[in-house]
Motif scaffolding. Structure first.
Motif, PDB file in Angstrom:
ATOM      1  N   ARG A 280       0.824  -1.211   0.000  1.00  0.00           N
ATOM      2  CA  ARG A 280       0.000   0.000   0.000  1.00  0.00           C
ATOM      3  C   ARG A 280       0.855   1.257   0.000  1.00  0.00           C
ATOM      4  O   ARG A 280       0.559   2.232  -0.686  1.00  0.00           O
ATOM      5  CB  ARG A 280      -0.932  -0.004   1.219  1.00  0.00           C
ATOM      6  CG  ARG A 280      -2.166  -0.885   1.048  1.00  0.00           C
ATOM      7  CD  ARG A 280      -2.900  -1.055   2.369  1.00  0.00           C
ATOM      8  NE  ARG A 280      -4.238  -1.614   2.204  1.00  0.00           N
ATOM      9  CZ  ARG A 280      -4.525  -2.875   1.981  1.00  0.00           C
ATOM     10  NH1 ARG A 280      -3.526  -3.751   1.893  1.00  0.00           N
ATOM     11  NH2 ARG A 280      -5.770  -3.300   1.853  1.00  0.00           N
ATOM     12  N   VAL A 281       1.945   1.242   0.779  1.00  0.00           N
ATOM     13  CA  VAL A 281       2.830   2.403   0.829  1.00  0.00           C
ATOM     14  C   VAL A 281       3.575   2.567  -0.498  1.00  0.00           C
ATOM     15  O   VAL A 281       3.746   3.683  -0.999  1.00  0.00           O
ATOM     16  CB  VAL A 281       3.821   2.283   2.006  1.00  0.00           C
ATOM     17  CG1 VAL A 281       4.879   3.372   1.943  1.00  0.00           C
ATOM     18  CG2 VAL A 281       3.066   2.357   3.332  1.00  0.00           C
ATOM     19  N   SER A 282       4.011   1.443  -1.082  1.00  0.00           N
ATOM     20  CA  SER A 282       4.644   1.499  -2.396  1.00  0.00           C
ATOM     21  C   SER A 282       3.707   2.146  -3.405  1.00  0.00           C
ATOM     22  O   SER A 282       4.112   3.007  -4.201  1.00  0.00           O
ATOM     23  CB  SER A 282       5.029   0.088  -2.853  1.00  0.00           C
ATOM     24  OG  SER A 282       5.500   0.094  -4.187  1.00  0.00           O
ATOM     25  N   ASP A 283       2.421   1.773  -3.380  1.00  0.00           N
ATOM     26  CA  ASP A 283       1.449   2.360  -4.300  1.00  0.00           C
ATOM     27  C   ASP A 283       1.275   3.854  -4.054  1.00  0.00           C
ATOM     28  O   ASP A 283       1.087   4.636  -5.005  1.00  0.00           O
ATOM     29  CB  ASP A 283       0.100   1.653  -4.166  1.00  0.00           C
ATOM     30  CG  ASP A 283       0.066   0.290  -4.860  1.00  0.00           C
ATOM     31  OD1 ASP A 283       0.975   0.013  -5.669  1.00  0.00           O
ATOM     32  OD2 ASP A 283      -0.869  -0.484  -4.593  1.00  0.00           O
ATOM     33  N   LEU A 284       1.314   4.284  -2.793  1.00  0.00           N
ATOM     34  CA  LEU A 284       1.216   5.714  -2.496  1.00  0.00           C
ATOM     35  C   LEU A 284       2.393   6.482  -3.090  1.00  0.00           C
ATOM     36  O   LEU A 284       2.225   7.562  -3.668  1.00  0.00           O
ATOM     37  CB  LEU A 284       1.156   5.935  -0.980  1.00  0.00           C
ATOM     38  CG  LEU A 284      -0.125   5.499  -0.269  1.00  0.00           C
ATOM     39  CD1 LEU A 284       0.051   5.595   1.247  1.00  0.00           C
ATOM     40  CD2 LEU A 284      -1.319   6.341  -0.722  1.00  0.00           C
ATOM     41  N   ILE A 285       3.596   5.917  -2.961  1.00  0.00           N
ATOM     42  CA  ILE A 285       4.792   6.585  -3.478  1.00  0.00           C
ATOM     43  C   ILE A 285       4.804   6.568  -5.004  1.00  0.00           C
ATOM     44  O   ILE A 285       5.088   7.588  -5.652  1.00  0.00           O
ATOM     45  CB  ILE A 285       6.052   5.942  -2.873  1.00  0.00           C
ATOM     46  CG1 ILE A 285       6.125   6.271  -1.375  1.00  0.00           C
ATOM     47  CG2 ILE A 285       7.319   6.423  -3.590  1.00  0.00           C
ATOM     48  CD1 ILE A 285       7.183   5.513  -0.602  1.00  0.00           C
ATOM     49  N   VAL A 286       4.461   5.421  -5.595  1.00  0.00           N
ATOM     50  CA  VAL A 286       4.390   5.343  -7.057  1.00  0.00           C
ATOM     51  C   VAL A 286       3.278   6.247  -7.584  1.00  0.00           C
ATOM     52  O   VAL A 286       3.443   6.928  -8.598  1.00  0.00           O
ATOM     53  CB  VAL A 286       4.182   3.882  -7.503  1.00  0.00           C
ATOM     54  CG1 VAL A 286       3.854   3.804  -8.990  1.00  0.00           C
ATOM     55  CG2 VAL A 286       5.423   3.050  -7.193  1.00  0.00           C
ATOM     56  N   GLY A 287       2.153   6.285  -6.882  1.00  0.00           N
ATOM     57  CA  GLY A 287       1.054   7.152  -7.293  1.00  0.00           C
ATOM     58  C   GLY A 287       1.423   8.623  -7.268  1.00  0.00           C
ATOM     59  O   GLY A 287       0.864   9.431  -8.029  1.00  0.00           O
ATOM     60  N   ALA A 288       2.384   8.980  -6.417  1.00  0.00           N
ATOM     61  CA  ALA A 288       2.876  10.356  -6.345  1.00  0.00           C
ATOM     62  C   ALA A 288       3.964  10.636  -7.380  1.00  0.00           C
ATOM     63  O   ALA A 288       4.501  11.745  -7.424  1.00  0.00           O
ATOM     64  CB  ALA A 288       3.405  10.651  -4.942  1.00  0.00           C
ATOM     65  N   GLY A 289       4.308   9.629  -8.184  1.00  0.00           N
ATOM     66  CA  GLY A 289       5.342   9.803  -9.200  1.00  0.00           C
ATOM     67  C   GLY A 289       6.695   9.265  -8.784  1.00  0.00           C
ATOM     68  O   GLY A 289       7.678   9.422  -9.525  1.00  0.00           O
ATOM     69  N   THR A 291       9.319   6.062  -7.044  1.00  0.00           N
ATOM     70  CA  THR A 291       9.842   4.798  -7.565  1.00  0.00           C
ATOM     71  C   THR A 291       9.953   3.775  -6.449  1.00  0.00           C
ATOM     72  O   THR A 291      10.394   4.095  -5.341  1.00  0.00           O
ATOM     73  CB  THR A 291      11.230   5.015  -8.196  1.00  0.00           C
ATOM     74  OG1 THR A 291      11.120   6.000  -9.224  1.00  0.00           O
ATOM     75  CG2 THR A 291      11.791   3.725  -8.778  1.00  0.00           C
ATOM     76  N   SER A 292       9.565   2.544  -6.754  1.00  0.00           N
ATOM     77  CA  SER A 292       9.826   1.424  -5.842  1.00  0.00           C
ATOM     78  C   SER A 292      10.441   0.295  -6.640  1.00  0.00           C
ATOM     79  O   SER A 292      10.146   0.120  -7.830  1.00  0.00           O
ATOM     80  CB  SER A 292       8.562   0.972  -5.111  1.00  0.00           C
ATOM     81  OG  SER A 292       7.619   0.448  -6.013  1.00  0.00           O
ATOM     82  N   VAL A 293      11.303  -0.480  -5.979  1.00  0.00           N
ATOM     83  CA  VAL A 293      12.039  -1.558  -6.639  1.00  0.00           C
ATOM     84  C   VAL A 293      11.888  -2.813  -5.799  1.00  0.00           C
ATOM     85  O   VAL A 293      12.242  -2.829  -4.616  1.00  0.00           O
ATOM     86  CB  VAL A 293      13.527  -1.212  -6.804  1.00  0.00           C
ATOM     87  CG1 VAL A 293      14.255  -2.348  -7.543  1.00  0.00           C
ATOM     88  CG2 VAL A 293      13.711   0.108  -7.558  1.00  0.00           C
ATOM     89  N   MET A 294      11.377  -3.876  -6.421  1.00  0.00           N
ATOM     90  CA  MET A 294      11.219  -5.164  -5.753  1.00  0.00           C
ATOM     91  C   MET A 294      12.208  -6.163  -6.350  1.00  0.00           C
ATOM     92  O   MET A 294      12.404  -6.196  -7.570  1.00  0.00           O
ATOM     93  CB  MET A 294       9.788  -5.679  -5.920  1.00  0.00           C
ATOM     94  CG  MET A 294       9.519  -6.965  -5.146  1.00  0.00           C
ATOM     95  SD  MET A 294       7.746  -7.295  -4.917  1.00  0.00           S
ATOM     96  CE  MET A 294       7.210  -7.491  -6.608  1.00  0.00           C
ATOM     97  N   THR A 295      12.831  -6.966  -5.495  1.00  0.00           N
ATOM     98  CA  THR A 295      13.829  -7.919  -5.957  1.00  0.00           C
ATOM     99  C   THR A 295      13.542  -9.300  -5.367  1.00  0.00           C
ATOM    100  O   THR A 295      12.395  -9.653  -5.162  1.00  0.00           O
ATOM    101  CB  THR A 295      15.252  -7.422  -5.642  1.00  0.00           C
ATOM    102  OG1 THR A 295      16.209  -8.282  -6.261  1.00  0.00           O
ATOM    103  CG2 THR A 295      15.520  -7.302  -4.157  1.00  0.00           C
ATOM    104  N   GLU A 296      14.581 -10.118  -5.131  1.00  0.00           N
ATOM    105  CA  GLU A 296      14.431 -11.493  -4.644  1.00  0.00           C
ATOM    106  C   GLU A 296      13.718 -12.341  -5.699  1.00  0.00           C
ATOM    107  O   GLU A 296      12.643 -12.878  -5.467  1.00  0.00           O
ATOM    108  CB  GLU A 296      13.658 -11.549  -3.331  1.00  0.00           C
ATOM    109  CG  GLU A 296      14.251 -10.720  -2.220  1.00  0.00           C
ATOM    110  CD  GLU A 296      13.407 -10.759  -0.968  1.00  0.00           C
ATOM    111  OE1 GLU A 296      13.777 -11.500  -0.039  1.00  0.00           O
ATOM    112  OE2 GLU A 296      12.384 -10.054  -0.915  1.00  0.00           O
ATOM    113  N   VAL A 297      14.326 -12.478  -6.861  1.00  0.00           N
ATOM    114  CA  VAL A 297      13.680 -13.168  -7.983  1.00  0.00           C
ATOM    115  C   VAL A 297      13.224 -14.588  -7.635  1.00  0.00           C
ATOM    116  O   VAL A 297      12.107 -14.984  -7.983  1.00  0.00           O
ATOM    117  CB  VAL A 297      14.597 -13.167  -9.225  1.00  0.00           C
ATOM    118  CG1 VAL A 297      13.981 -13.976 -10.364  1.00  0.00           C
ATOM    119  CG2 VAL A 297      14.862 -11.732  -9.682  1.00  0.00           C
ATOM    120  N   PRO A 298      14.031 -15.413  -6.924  1.00  0.00           N
ATOM    121  CA  PRO A 298      13.542 -16.762  -6.592  1.00  0.00           C
ATOM    122  C   PRO A 298      12.272 -16.746  -5.757  1.00  0.00           C
ATOM    123  O   PRO A 298      11.527 -17.729  -5.749  1.00  0.00           O
ATOM    124  CB  PRO A 298      14.711 -17.383  -5.821  1.00  0.00           C
ATOM    125  CG  PRO A 298      15.900 -16.599  -6.209  1.00  0.00           C
ATOM    126  CD  PRO A 298      15.405 -15.209  -6.443  1.00  0.00           C
TER     127      PRO A 298
END
Length: 495
Positions: A280-289, A291-298
């Motif tokens: 939800r917080v990631s969406d708030l930051i992305v919604g404001a323009g 950036t968020s980065v998610m990793t841990e591919v496995p």
């Protein structure tokens, strides 16, 4: 509330929110269930009688299949469930419509760099080209810290020590060089000393080919070239402190913030409390323009189609497929199975299979469209939600997030861990017990309040407030304890 059914329409299991006892009757959306086993917090029990081979549905998706008949109320875990994962797959792009995200008008106090990036710290970094000079880097760090009180705009000095830079071959060597070079471009650094030895594979003349030599934040010292490397280093540190001190915080929009998304020491509540909260917080930051980065591919395996369907276009979809299948190929090239996960601690916390873990992990990405993928040791090129190529290991993945350019990392944990990398790392507990035990010591924020009925959106705004405070200069728990580690991914031969 004793338990939760995450997807009431589809799920065949419920998750205990407290320790429950055999013989106890608990209320669920599907009716009362009398437990046949003790169910520890975070663990699952069956809502229906299940047959051998039946799919175990949680989050509305399969987390594996039953290896034997399972009775209603029985503990559902590794003793009676097996993963469905195998090797690489062919995927179809079933694009979902872009979710309109909430837009918040917020600002923070950051450091605007010459290239337009914004830092949340104004630190002096000492980056060794090779492990041989790690202790010299630490001695210079100590010297700088003793002078910080005279430089009020400098937030700290850190030696980013690591074990590589020599006796590496091919891709391993270039990976080390690319990651260290990415760190020299990080906006949290106000000035940087690149510290070399002289005879290493990654010597300064070679390493400079990876750097922006027009960046006036950079200075260099080759320790074999001088009689007294500390005397020479002190002089450079004095210059760097003066350079960094010229920067001042200024008000910038939330769109300038870049956050990393990470989980470690996960438990059965990770995908129910902390990870959805981070989403939800990631969406708030992305919604404001921002950036968020998610990793841990496995830890996307088993949930990757969800992310692929949110790719902004066919090109990003194909890059996401490559991200997943290439990592599976990496596992297989070493003779490992792609499902060699979760960890013993994860299983003790209630996570049964890699699908179970992955479906909880990807909650951190919220509902935002996937804008791009980032190769390991490379930097962010697109705002919005990005996927970064790195393993699940906490040290390697957090260091990769830092190197790609995030200002801070939101790190959920159900078991607890003190580890933090070279950018502020905010630890978010999945359960109240961990926060009561380690709050203020390891943990910054408690998502376990959700179990007590705290509103998700209200708690998300509280976490956003905390993030903005950290971005504006308040120290995280790990910073107060001076936890800063850098780990580099290694795959090849050491000479």
């Amino acid at each position: 509330m004793q338990c939760v059914v995450i997807n009431p329409r589809e799920d065949v299991v419920a998750v205990a929110l407290d320790d429950l006892k055999a013989g106890q009757t608990v209320k669920t959306a599907q009716g009362d269930v009398t437990l046949k086993d003790d169910i520890t917090r975070g663990h699952k029990f069956a809502l229906y009688d299940l047959n051998e081979g039946d799919q175990i549905i949680k989050y509305g998706y399969s987390i594996g299949h039953a290896t034997c008949p399972i009775q209603k109320g029985q503990h559902v875990h590794s003793q009676n469930v097996k993963t469905n994962l195998s090797g690489t797959k062919d995927y179809t792009y079933n694009r979902v419509e872009k979710t309109e995200l909430k837009k918040v008008e917020r600002t923070f106090e950051g450091y605007v760099r010459a290239d337009g990036q914004v830092g949340i710290r104004n630190e002096v970094w000492i980056i060794p080209t090779v492990f041989c000079v790690n202790h010299i880097a630490k001695e210079l760090e100590t010297y700088a810290r003793e002078k910080l009180e005279d430089f009020t705009n400098v937030d700290g000095c850190y030696a980013l020590t690591h074990p590589y830079g020599c006796s590496q071959m091919g891709e391993d060597q270039s990976t080390t060089q690319k990651l260290l070079a990415s760190l020299t471009r990080h906006p949290n650094a106000g000035a940087i000393l690149v510290l070399g030895l002289g005879c290493e594979n990654n010597n300064l003349s070679v390493f400079k080919k990876f750097l922006d030599l027009n960046d006036d934040r950079l200075m260099f010292l080759n320790t074999q070239d001088v009689e007294d490397e500390l005397e020479a280093g002190y002089e450079i540190i004095d210059s760097l402190l003066q350079k960094a001190n010229e920067s001042k915080r200024e008000t910038v929009p939330l769109s300038k913030l870049r956050i990393g998304l990470k989980c470690g020491g996960s438990d059965g509540l990770s995908g129910i409390t902390a990870n959805p909260l981070i989403g939800r917080v990631s969406d708030l930051i992305v919604g404001a323009g921002g950036t968020s980065v998610m990793t841990e591919v496995p830890e996307m395996f088993g949930a990757e189609q969800i992310l692929m369907n949110r790719a902004k276009n066919e090109d990003v979809f194909k890059k996401t497929v490559s991200l997943i299948n290439d990592f599976k190929g990496y596992f297989k090239s070493h003779g490992e199975t792609v499902s060699e996960n979760p960890s013993p601690g994860n299983k003790a916390g209630g996570i049964t299979t890699l699908e179970d873990k992955s479906l909880g992990c990807v909650q951190k990405g919220g509902k935002a469209q996937v804008e791009d993928t980032i190769r390991y040791a490379e930097t962010i090129k697109s705002s919005g939600l990005n996927l970064l190529n790195a393993p699940g290991n906490d040290g390697v993945s957090c260091s990769a997030l830092a190197a790609c350019g995030v200002n801070m990392i939101l790190f959920s944990t159900g078991r607890g861990t003190p580890f933090s990398t070279v950018v502020p790392t905010i630890k978010i507990s999945t359960n109240n017990a961990l926060f009561e035990k380690k709050g203020g010591n390891w943990i910054d924020f408690n998502a376990g309040a959700i179990v007590d009925g705290k509103d998700f959106d209200e708690l998300a705004m509280e976490l956003l407030d905390y993030i903005i405070a950290i971005a504006s200069g308040q120290k995280s728990v790990s910073e107060k304890r001076d936890f800063h580690e850098l780990l580099i991914w290694k795959d090849g031969v050491t000479l």
